[in-house]
Design a protein around this motif. Structure first.
Motif, PDB file in Angstrom:
ATOM      1  N   VAL A  14      39.355 136.618 107.388  1.00  8.23           N
ATOM      2  CA  VAL A  14      39.130 135.758 108.544  1.00  8.23           C
ATOM      3  C   VAL A  14      38.384 134.541 108.030  1.00  8.23           C
ATOM      4  N   GLY A  15      38.865 133.352 108.388  1.00  6.50           N
ATOM      5  CA  GLY A  15      38.244 132.109 107.917  1.00  6.50           C
ATOM      6  C   GLY A  15      36.910 131.857 108.562  1.00  6.50           C
ATOM      7  N   GLU A  16      36.230 130.785 108.095  1.00  2.73           N
ATOM      8  CA  GLU A  16      34.897 130.489 108.595  1.00  2.73           C
ATOM      9  C   GLU A  16      34.898 130.053 110.056  1.00  2.73           C
ATOM     10  N   ASP A  17      36.007 129.473 110.539  1.00  6.59           N
ATOM     11  CA  ASP A  17      36.081 129.063 111.933  1.00  6.59           C
ATOM     12  C   ASP A  17      36.796 130.096 112.804  1.00  6.59           C
ATOM     13  N   GLY A  18      37.057 131.308 112.275  1.00  2.99           N
ATOM     14  CA  GLY A  18      37.574 132.414 113.058  1.00  2.99           C
ATOM     15  C   GLY A  18      39.076 132.624 113.001  1.00  2.99           C
ATOM     16  N   GLU A  19      39.826 131.765 112.282  1.00  3.86           N
ATOM     17  CA  GLU A  19      41.282 131.967 112.254  1.00  3.86           C
ATOM     18  C   GLU A  19      41.656 133.035 111.228  1.00  3.86           C
ATOM     19  N   GLN A  20      42.735 133.753 111.528  1.00  7.24           N
ATOM     20  CA  GLN A  20      43.230 134.821 110.656  1.00  7.24           C
ATOM     21  C   GLN A  20      43.947 134.190 109.458  1.00  7.24           C
ATOM     22  N   ASP A  28      41.392 137.081  95.463  1.00  8.23           N
ATOM     23  CA  ASP A  28      41.816 135.810  96.052  1.00  8.23           C
ATOM     24  C   ASP A  28      40.882 135.402  97.195  1.00  8.23           C
ATOM     25  N   ALA A  29      40.494 136.370  97.990  1.00  5.06           N
ATOM     26  CA  ALA A  29      39.596 136.094  99.107  1.00  5.06           C
ATOM     27  C   ALA A  29      38.245 135.600  98.598  1.00  5.06           C
ATOM     28  N   LEU A  30      37.746 136.234  97.547  1.00  5.58           N
ATOM     29  CA  LEU A  30      36.468 135.819  96.955  1.00  5.58           C
ATOM     30  C   LEU A  30      36.569 134.407  96.394  1.00  5.58           C
ATOM     31  N   LYS A  31      37.696 134.098  95.768  1.00  5.34           N
ATOM     32  CA  LYS A  31      37.903 132.756  95.210  1.00  5.34           C
ATOM     33  C   LYS A  31      37.917 131.709  96.325  1.00  5.34           C
ATOM     34  N   MET A  32      38.571 132.033  97.447  1.00  4.94           N
ATOM     35  CA  MET A  32      38.605 131.098  98.583  1.00  4.94           C
ATOM     36  C   MET A  32      37.198 130.864  99.135  1.00  4.94           C
ATOM     37  N   ALA A  33      36.393 131.931  99.196  1.00 11.50           N
ATOM     38  CA  ALA A  33      35.024 131.809  99.700  1.00 11.50           C
ATOM     39  C   ALA A  33      34.173 130.951  98.770  1.00 11.50           C
ATOM     40  N   GLN A  34      34.343 131.151  97.456  1.00 16.38           N
ATOM     41  CA  GLN A  34      33.562 130.375  96.482  1.00 16.38           C
ATOM     42  C   GLN A  34      33.975 128.905  96.499  1.00 16.38           C
ATOM     43  N   ASP A  35      35.257 128.619  96.724  1.00 12.33           N
ATOM     44  CA  ASP A  35      35.718 127.234  96.809  1.00 12.33           C
ATOM     45  C   ASP A  35      35.072 126.516  97.991  1.00 12.33           C
ATOM     46  N   ALA A  36      34.806 127.267  99.056  1.00 21.06           N
ATOM     47  CA  ALA A  36      34.182 126.677 100.244  1.00 21.06           C
ATOM     48  C   ALA A  36      32.651 126.732 100.170  1.00 21.06           C
ATOM     49  N   ASN A  37      32.090 127.191  99.029  1.00 26.32           N
ATOM     50  CA  ASN A  37      30.640 127.354  98.838  1.00 26.32           C
ATOM     51  C   ASN A  37      30.016 128.268  99.903  1.00 26.32           C
ATOM     52  N   LEU A  38      30.757 129.337 100.242  1.00 32.22           N
ATOM     53  CA  LEU A  38      30.278 130.319 101.208  1.00 32.22           C
ATOM     54  C   LEU A  38      30.409 131.711 100.604  1.00 32.22           C
ATOM     55  N   ASP A  39      30.056 132.727 101.396  1.00 29.31           N
ATOM     56  CA  ASP A  39      30.105 134.108 100.928  1.00 29.31           C
ATOM     57  C   ASP A  39      31.244 134.855 101.608  1.00 29.31           C
ATOM     58  N   LEU A  40      31.752 135.881 100.912  1.00 31.98           N
ATOM     59  CA  LEU A  40      32.743 136.789 101.479  1.00 31.98           C
ATOM     60  C   LEU A  40      31.981 138.024 101.948  1.00 31.98           C
ATOM     61  N   VAL A  41      32.013 138.283 103.263  1.00 33.59           N
ATOM     62  CA  VAL A  41      31.241 139.383 103.850  1.00 33.59           C
ATOM     63  C   VAL A  41      32.195 140.372 104.495  1.00 33.59           C
ATOM     64  N   LYS A  42      31.987 141.674 104.181  1.00 34.94           N
ATOM     65  CA  LYS A  42      32.817 142.721 104.784  1.00 34.94           C
ATOM     66  C   LYS A  42      32.284 142.986 106.186  1.00 34.94           C
ATOM     67  N   ILE A  43      33.117 142.666 107.195  1.00 29.84           N
ATOM     68  CA  ILE A  43      32.718 142.786 108.600  1.00 29.84           C
ATOM     69  C   ILE A  43      33.032 144.179 109.137  1.00 29.84           C
ATOM     70  N   ALA A  44      34.270 144.654 108.897  1.00 27.85           N
ATOM     71  CA  ALA A  44      34.701 145.956 109.418  1.00 27.85           C
ATOM     72  C   ALA A  44      35.192 146.819 108.263  1.00 27.85           C
ATOM     73  N   PRO A  45      34.304 147.615 107.640  1.00 23.42           N
ATOM     74  CA  PRO A  45      34.688 148.395 106.467  1.00 23.42           C
ATOM     75  C   PRO A  45      35.617 149.571 106.777  1.00 23.42           C
ATOM     76  N   THR A  46      35.652 150.037 108.023  1.00 21.29           N
ATOM     77  CA  THR A  46      36.467 151.211 108.336  1.00 21.29           C
ATOM     78  C   THR A  46      37.911 150.849 108.684  1.00 21.29           C
ATOM     79  N   ALA A  47      38.196 149.570 108.902  1.00 15.66           N
ATOM     80  CA  ALA A  47      39.555 149.154 109.265  1.00 15.66           C
ATOM     81  C   ALA A  47      40.491 149.304 108.069  1.00 15.66           C
ATOM     82  N   ILE A  54      34.753 134.805 105.743  1.00 16.30           N
ATOM     83  CA  ILE A  54      34.097 133.790 104.920  1.00 16.30           C
ATOM     84  C   ILE A  54      33.003 133.163 105.780  1.00 16.30           C
ATOM     85  N   VAL A  55      31.741 133.427 105.414  1.00 16.40           N
ATOM     86  CA  VAL A  55      30.600 132.900 106.173  1.00 16.40           C
ATOM     87  C   VAL A  55      29.449 132.600 105.231  1.00 16.40           C
TER      88      VAL A  55
END
Length: 164
Positions: A14-20, A28-47, A54-55
């Motif tokens: 999920v992007g920083e502004d809430g879009e899927q 790849d997700a971690l790379k996208m987060a680092q490019d935006a100078n933000l962190d990749l946070v696991k929101i729902a681990p059981t899904a 990215i926040v």
């Protein structure tokens, strides 16, 4: 879990502004987060697959703490106050105890009325139930019986709560 702590093969991003952004590998997700100078946070681990967002992690934790604090503020805590009676209580003493219970109930607390028996008083349990009945009659305008009188050991308990 944040950034490198996320060990899943695939995550739903999920992007920083809430879009899927769809399902992709965690790298790849971690790379996208680092490019935006933000962190990749696991929101729902059981899904299936786990949902990551990215926040800014510091801001995310602050928001969670604030929401928790707000929820705590809105909840009402009800205490259980106890009124102890004896089988040979006088009318004036019963009125005093009833007035005290009335204060507790109008304040929003539950009241546990306990009638305790000692020694030979155990032989007169049947005649003592009327004490609890008369106690409740004095509070009928503000209280209802949540749990009716019940014998436990050497005591009879009854719970009263505020009328709705």
């Amino acid at each position: 879990m944040i950034n490198e702590q996320i060990r899943d093969r695939e995550v739903r991003l999920v992007g920083e502004d809430g879009e899927q952004l769809g399902v992709m590998s965690a790298k790849d997700a971690l790379k996208m987060a680092q490019d935006a100078n933000l962190d990749l946070v696991k929101i729902a681990p059981t899904a299936k697959p786990p949902v990551c967002k990215i926040v800014d992690y510091g801001k995310y934790r602050y928001e969670l703490a604030r929401k928790e604090k707000e929820a705590k503020k809105k909840q009402k805590v009800t205490d259980v106050k106890e009124i102890r009676l004896t089988p040979n209580i006088d009318d004036n003493d019963l009125n005093t105890k009833a007035n005290q219970a009335r204060k507790f109930i109008t304040k929003g607390d539950k009241v546990k009325v306990s009638l305790r028996f000692r020694g030979r008083e155990m032989a007169h349990i049947n005649s003592s139930k009327q004490i609890l009945d008369s106690f409740f009659e004095k509070l009928q305008d503000v209280a209802v019986v949540e749990k009716p009188a019940k014998m436990e050991g050497r005591s009879i308990f009854m719970f009263l709560t505020e009328k709705r």
